[in-house]
Design a protein around this motif. Structure first.
Motif, PDB file in Angstrom:
ATOM      1  N   ASN B  21      -5.226   7.380 -10.699  1.00 13.57           N
ATOM      2  CA  ASN B  21      -6.662   7.609 -10.586  1.00 13.57           C
ATOM      3  C   ASN B  21      -7.361   7.239 -11.894  1.00 13.57           C
ATOM      4  N   HIS B  24      -7.763   3.502 -12.347  1.00 16.32           N
ATOM      5  CA  HIS B  24      -8.547   2.810 -11.327  1.00 16.32           C
ATOM      6  C   HIS B  24      -9.549   1.851 -11.967  1.00 16.32           C
ATOM      7  N   HIS B 104       0.180  -2.785   0.145  1.00 17.09           N
ATOM      8  CA  HIS B 104      -1.185  -2.709  -0.384  1.00 17.09           C
ATOM      9  C   HIS B 104      -1.320  -3.560  -1.644  1.00 17.09           C
ATOM     10  N   GLU B 108      -3.764  -6.900  -0.963  1.00 10.88           N
ATOM     11  CA  GLU B 108      -5.190  -6.730  -1.267  1.00 10.88           C
ATOM     12  C   GLU B 108      -5.538  -7.543  -2.512  1.00 10.88           C
ATOM     13  N   LYS B 110      -8.049  -6.803  -4.455  1.00  8.46           N
ATOM     14  CA  LYS B 110      -8.430  -5.822  -5.478  1.00  8.46           C
ATOM     15  C   LYS B 110      -7.760  -4.508  -5.104  1.00  8.46           C
ATOM     16  N   SER B 112      -6.831  -0.595  -5.196  1.00  2.00           N
ATOM     17  CA  SER B 112      -7.605   0.605  -5.473  1.00  2.00           C
ATOM     18  C   SER B 112      -6.673   1.676  -6.020  1.00  2.00           C
ATOM     19  N   VAL B 114      -7.426   4.732  -6.687  1.00  2.00           N
ATOM     20  CA  VAL B 114      -7.655   6.008  -6.017  1.00  2.00           C
ATOM     21  C   VAL B 114      -6.861   6.065  -4.714  1.00  2.00           C
ATOM     22  N   TYR B 115      -6.833   4.925  -4.018  1.00  2.00           N
ATOM     23  CA  TYR B 115      -6.104   4.845  -2.748  1.00  2.00           C
ATOM     24  C   TYR B 115      -4.618   5.094  -2.976  1.00  2.00           C
ATOM     25  N   MET B 118      -3.951   8.667  -3.660  1.00  2.00           N
ATOM     26  CA  MET B 118      -3.908   9.502  -2.453  1.00  2.00           C
ATOM     27  C   MET B 118      -2.556   9.367  -1.758  1.00  2.00           C
ATOM     28  N   LEU B 121      -0.229  11.513  -3.670  1.00  2.00           N
ATOM     29  CA  LEU B 121      -0.431  12.941  -3.394  1.00  2.00           C
ATOM     30  C   LEU B 121       0.208  13.321  -2.065  1.00  2.00           C
ATOM     31  N   ALA B 151      -8.297  11.291   3.278  1.00  2.00           N
ATOM     32  CA  ALA B 151      -8.866  10.381   2.282  1.00  2.00           C
ATOM     33  C   ALA B 151      -8.349   8.969   2.486  1.00  2.00           C
ATOM     34  N   ILE B 154     -10.401   7.588   5.184  1.00  2.00           N
ATOM     35  CA  ILE B 154     -11.796   7.361   4.782  1.00  2.00           C
ATOM     36  C   ILE B 154     -11.905   6.082   3.956  1.00  2.00           C
ATOM     37  N   ALA B 155     -10.870   5.819   3.124  1.00  4.32           N
ATOM     38  CA  ALA B 155     -10.937   4.658   2.235  1.00  4.32           C
ATOM     39  C   ALA B 155     -11.002   3.349   3.001  1.00  4.32           C
TER      40      ALA B 155
END
Lengths: 255, 493
Positions: B21, B24, B104, B108, B110, B112, B114-115, B118, B121, B151, B154-155
Motif C-alpha cells: 500500500n 502504491h 495481475h 496490467e 499499471k 495497483s 492497493v489491489y 487487498m 490481506l 475491496a 470494488i477495484a
C-alpha cells in the motif's frame, strides 16, 4: 397478487421471523449465568503487568486479536480509498482539492486553533498513559482525529493546522501498523512466541535485566513492557485511518 | 511443540499488505516486491514444522475453583494449530494467490499496489481462519476477509461490481454479527474461547438453550461465509463481478473457509444431529439450485460463478453427512474442486482479456483462433464434472459412496444429477464460446494463446492440469490424511 401486496406480505413474513428470532435471543439472554472462566486468571495475573486491566487484556493476553481488529480498520480505510478511486484497476482517479463549503466566521477561526492544540495534547496523554489510566491507543487516536476534523472544518484542507496530504496519512497509518507488527516480531525473535511481552518478561524467557527488557523500559513505575509502544502504534494507525476517511469523504462531497 | 514459522504465515502477508500500500504508485517497486512476497508466502508453509503456536507465550495452566469451569486445564493464549490439513489448505491458497498476483502483475499495464495489498490481506485472513484454534480470533480474521474480498471486487469498478460488493458487505455485516453473538453466548456460558477447551466444556451441556441459540447463530455465519443456499446469489455475484483470475482466488478462499468453519462446527456441536441435518439439507439445496442456475446463465463468468457455488454445495453434502467417510470426502473434494474451478476461471480470463466480454451472444467460433485454450478448457470441464482419471472424480465418487454408506442413497442420486447438470451447463458454455459460428460483428481478431497473453498464465494452466491429473492418479496420500482429520473430528482432537 399485485407487487405492492407482495411487498407488504414479504415485510409481514420478515417481521414474524425477526420476532421469533428475537424471542429466542432474549430468552437465551435472560437465563444467562455468566461464568468468569479465563478472564478470572487474566484479572488475577494482569496487575503484574500494568494497572489498567482493559489495556492489559487487549494488548497482552489478547494482543493478537487486537492486531486483527486494527487490520479490520486498515482494510476498511483502504476499501474506502478504493471506492473513491485510489488503487482501482487501470490507474487512479485523481482527487480534487476541495475548499470549505462556506467560509468560517472570525470567532471560529480564533478559537479553533487553541482548541485543536488542547485536544491533540489530551489525545497524546490518553495514548501515552493508556496502560495506567483509562484510555489507550484506540481512544487517544480517535481524540486526535477529532482535532484534525475540527481544523479541517474551520480552516479547510489547504491551510489547516495539520497540513497532511492523503499520501502522508497513508504513510502514517502504515508506520503505525508496522510498529505493532514489528514489536510482535521482536517477541518472536527473542522468545520464539509472537507478541511475547518482551519488556515485562512475565514468563522468564529472557531473564530480568536483559538488554531487551531494558530496551522496552518506560518512564514510569509499572512493568508494562511493550504495551505502551503498542499503544503508540495503534494511536498512529487509528488517527491516520480516521483522518484518511475524513479526507476521502470530504473530497467526494464536491464531485 | 512450538513452531516459530506458524505466525509468519499470517504476519508476513500483513506486513506485505502495508508495504504494498505504501509503494502504491511506484510501478516497478510494486511489481518486484509483489513477486518476492508471493515467493515467501509460497515457501513458508512448506518449511513450517507441524505443531502449535501460543501467541504471547501464555501457557496452559491448571484451573482454579473460582473459574467455575469443569476443565482441569485451561488455555490462556490464542492458539494456532498446524498439521497436514492446515499445510495443504494454506499452500493451496498461496499457490492460487500466486497465480492471481502474477497474472495481475504481468497483464496490467499499471499495477495497483492497493489491489495487491487487498489480495495479501485476504491471504493472511484465510490462513489465520484455517489455523486458528481460537473462536474469537477466527471471527476477527473472517471480518478482514469479508472486507478485503469486497475491496477486490470494488477495484474492478462498474455498477455490477459495486452492487455485488455492497450486498456482500451488508450481508457480511449481518453474518459477522451473528457469529459474534454466538461466540459471546458461548464465552459467557463456558468462559473459554479456545476451541479444544470449548469442545471439552460442551460435552454434557448439549441441552442448554443458550448453546442451542449459539449453534443457530454460528451456522448462519457458516452459510454466508461458504456461499451456501440462502446466500448463494451473493457469492456468485461476487465471483462474476471480479476479474476471472481473481474469481479463481475468491472461490478457493470460500471453499477453504467452508472447510475450516465446518470442522469447527463439527468439533464443537457435532453432537447435535439436527445441526448436521440442517447443513446437509441446505448443501443439497445449494447443489441443485446452483447447477440449475448455471444452466440459465447467458454469461460465461456468471455460469462459472454458479457452478462454483454448486460445487461448494457438494463439499457441504460430504461434510454435512457427519460420517467419517463423508467428512473425509468433503474435505478432499474442497481441495480438488478449488484447483479445478480455478483452472476454468483462468481459461475464461483469457477470453475476457481478449474479447473484453464473456456474454455468450457476443462470443463464438473461438476454436479456430485458440485451439489450445479450447483443449485446456474441455479438460477443465471434464475435471469439474468428475470424469476419471482426474482428481474431482476421486472425491465425487467418494462422496457418493459416503452417502450410500450413511444410508442415504437418494442423496447419491441427487449428487449424480447435480454433476450431470453441471456438465451440461459447462458444455453449453464451451459450445457457445468455441464451437458456435461467430455471427457477431465483434470478431475477435487473431486471438491466439501466445498472442497478447503472457506465458505466465499459460504455464499456470499447465501446472493446474498437472496437479489435477497427479491427485487423480495418486489420491491416497491426500485422502488418507483427510480421513485421519475426519477421525480426529469425530473421536476427539
Amino acid at each position: 397478487m399485485k407487487f405492492q401486496q407482495s411487498q407488504e406480505m414479504r415485510n409481514l413474513i420478515a417481521a414474524i421471523f425477526v420476532g421469533i428470532f428475537s424471542y429466542f435471543i432474549i430468552k437465551a439472554l435472560t437465563d444467562f449465568d455468566i461464568v468468569p472462566g479465563v478472564s478470572y486468571i487474566y484479572n488475577l495475573r494482569g496487575p503484574l503487568i500494568a494497572p489498567n486491566m482493559i489495556t492489559v487484556i487487549l494488548f497482552d493476553w489478547r494482543g493478537y486479536d487486537t492486531l486483527g481488529e486494527a487490520f479490520i480498520l486498515i482494510t476498511a480505510v483502504l476499501t474506502t480509498g478504493i471506492l473513491f478511486g485510489r488503487g482501482v484497476l487501470g490507474g487512479d482517479v485523481s482527487e480534487k482539492d476541495s475548499t470549505p463549503i462556506r467560509p468560517s466566521t472570525i470567532v471560529q477561526k480564533v478559537f479553533a486553533a487553541p482548541l485543536v492544540f488542547i485536544i491533540v495534547a489530551f489525545g497524546v496523554v490518553i495514548t501515552l498513559g493508556g496502560h495506567i489510566t483509562p484510555g489507550g491507543g484506540f481512544q487517544g487516536g480517535s481524540v486526535i482525529a477529532t482535532a484534525f476534523f475540527l481544523s479541517v472544518v474551520v480552516y479547510g484542507f489547504k491551510k489547516n493546522v495539520f497540513n497532511l496530504s492523503h499520501n502522508s496519512l497513508e504513510t502514517l497509518e502504515g508506520v503505525g501498523a508496522l510498529i505493532y507488527l514489528c514489536l510482535g516480531l521482536v517477541g518472536l525473535g527473542l522468545s520464539g512466541y509472537y507478541l511475547y511481552n518482551v519488556g515485562a518478561d512475565l514468563y522468564p524467557y529472557l531473564g530480568v535485566g536483559d538488554t531487551a527488557t531494558r530496551l522496552f523500559s518506560y518512564p514510569d513505575s509499572t512493568n508494562a513492557g511493550i504495551i505502551p509502544y503498542l499503544n503508540i502504534g495503534i494511536a498512529l494507525k487509528v488517527l491516520s485511518g480516521f483522518c484518511t476517511i475524513i479526507t476521502v469523504l470530504w473530497g467526494a462531497e464536491k464531485k | 511443540m512450538n513452531s516459530e514459522l506458524i505466525p509468519l504465515m499470517v504476519i508476513f502477508p500483513l506486513i506485505s499488505a502495508i508495504l504494498l500500500n505504501l509503494m502504491h504508485g511506484k510501478d516497478k517497486v510494486v511489481r518486484a516486491y509483489g513477486i518476492l512476497a508471493m515467493l515467501v508466502v509460497l515457501v513458508v508453509p512448506i518449511f513450517a514444522s507441524y505443531g502449535n503456536h501460543l501467541f504471547g507465550a501464555h501457557p496452559v495452566v491448571d484451573t482454579l475453583p473460582q473459574l467455575k469451569i469443569s476443565l482441569s486445564e485451561v488455555n490462556l493464549a490464542i492458539e494456532y494449530n498446524f498439521a497436514f490439513l492446515q499445510k495443504a489448505l494454506v499452500f493451496l491458497l498461496a499457490a492460487i494467490a500466486t497465480f492471481a498476483v502474477l497474472s495481475h502483475i504481468s497483464n496490467e499495464k499499471k499495477v495497483s499496489g492497493v489491489y495487491l495489498s487487498m489480495i495479501m490481506l485476504s491471504i493472511a485472513a484465510v490462513s489465520a481462519v484455517v489455523m486458528a484454534n481460537d473462536i474469537f480470533n477466527m471471527f476477527v480474521f473472517l471480518e478482514i476477509m469479508t472486507i478485503a474480498q469486497a475491496a477486490i471486487v470494488i477495484a474492478v469498478g462498474g455498477v455490477s461490481g459495486y452492487k455485488a460488493a455492497f450486498k456482500y458487505l451488508v450481508f457480511g455485516g449481518v453474518a459477522g454479527a451473528s457469529i459474534l453473538l454466538g461466540i459471546a453466548l458461548l464465552l459467557g456460558t463456558f468462559g473459554v474461547l479456545n476451541i479444544s477447551d470449548l469442545h471439552n466444556s460442551l460435552s454434557g451441556n448439549m441441552t442448554n438453550p443458550i448453546v442451542l441459540t449459539a449453534v443457530g447463530l454460528i451456522v448462519i455465519g457458516w452459510l454466508f461465509e461458504s456461499g451456501l443456499f440462502p446466500f448463494h446469489t451473493i457469492k456468485s455475484n461476487m465471483y462474476s463481478a471480479a476479474k476471472p483470475d481473481i474469481a479463481a482466488l475468491l472461490q478457493t478462499q470460500t471453499k477453504i473457509v467452508l472447510v475450516a468453519l465446518a470442522i469447527v462446527l463439527l468439533r464443537l456441536f457435532g453432537g447435535y444431529s439436527n445441526m448436521t441435518a440442517v447443513m446437509l439439507g441446505l448443501s443439497v439445496g445449494t447443489l441443485i439450485i446452483g447447477s440449475v442456475m448455471a444452466l440459465l446463465q447467458t454469461d460465461f463468468r456468471r455460469l462459472l460463478a454458479f457452478t462454483a457455488v454448486s460445487q461448494a454445495g457438494l463439499v457441504g453434502i460430504g461434510i454435512g453427512l457427519g460420517t467419517r467417510l463423508g467428512i473425509a470426502a468433503g474435505i478432499f473434494h474442497a481441495i480438488n474442486d478449488a484447483i479445478a474451478m480455478s483452472l476454468l476461471f483462468i481459461t475464461v480470463y483469457f477470453i475476457y482479456e481478449r474479447a473484453k466480454t464473456t456474454e455468450f451472444k457476443r462470443l463464438g467460433g473461438l476454436l479456430v483462433q485458440a485451439p489450445k485454450l479450447a483443449f485446456i478448457q474441455i479438460i477443465g470441464i471434464l475435471i469439474v464434472s468428475g470424469v476419471p482419471p482426474f482428481n474431482a472424480y476421486q472425491s465425487e465418487f467418494r462422496i457418493i459412496d459416503a452417502t450410500i454408506q450413511a444410508g442415504h442413497p437418494e442423496l447419491g442420486v441427487l449428487v449424480i444429477l447435480g454433476t450431470i447438470l453441471t456438465f451440461v451447463a459447462l458444455m453449453k458454455g464451451f459450445y457457445l464460446t468455441f464451437l458456435k459460428e461467430n455471427t457477431t460483428k465483434i470478431a475477435l481478431g487473431k486471438v491466439h494463446i501466445y498472442n497478447g497473453l503472457p506465458t505466465v498464465t499459460y504455464v499456470t494452466l499447465i501446472i493446474l492440469v498437472i496437479a489435477c491429473v497427479g491427485i487423480g492418479l495418486f489420491p491416497m496420500p491426500f485422502y488418507d490424511r483427510a480421513y485421519s482429520v475426519a477421525l480426529k473430528i469425530l473421536v476427539g482432537w
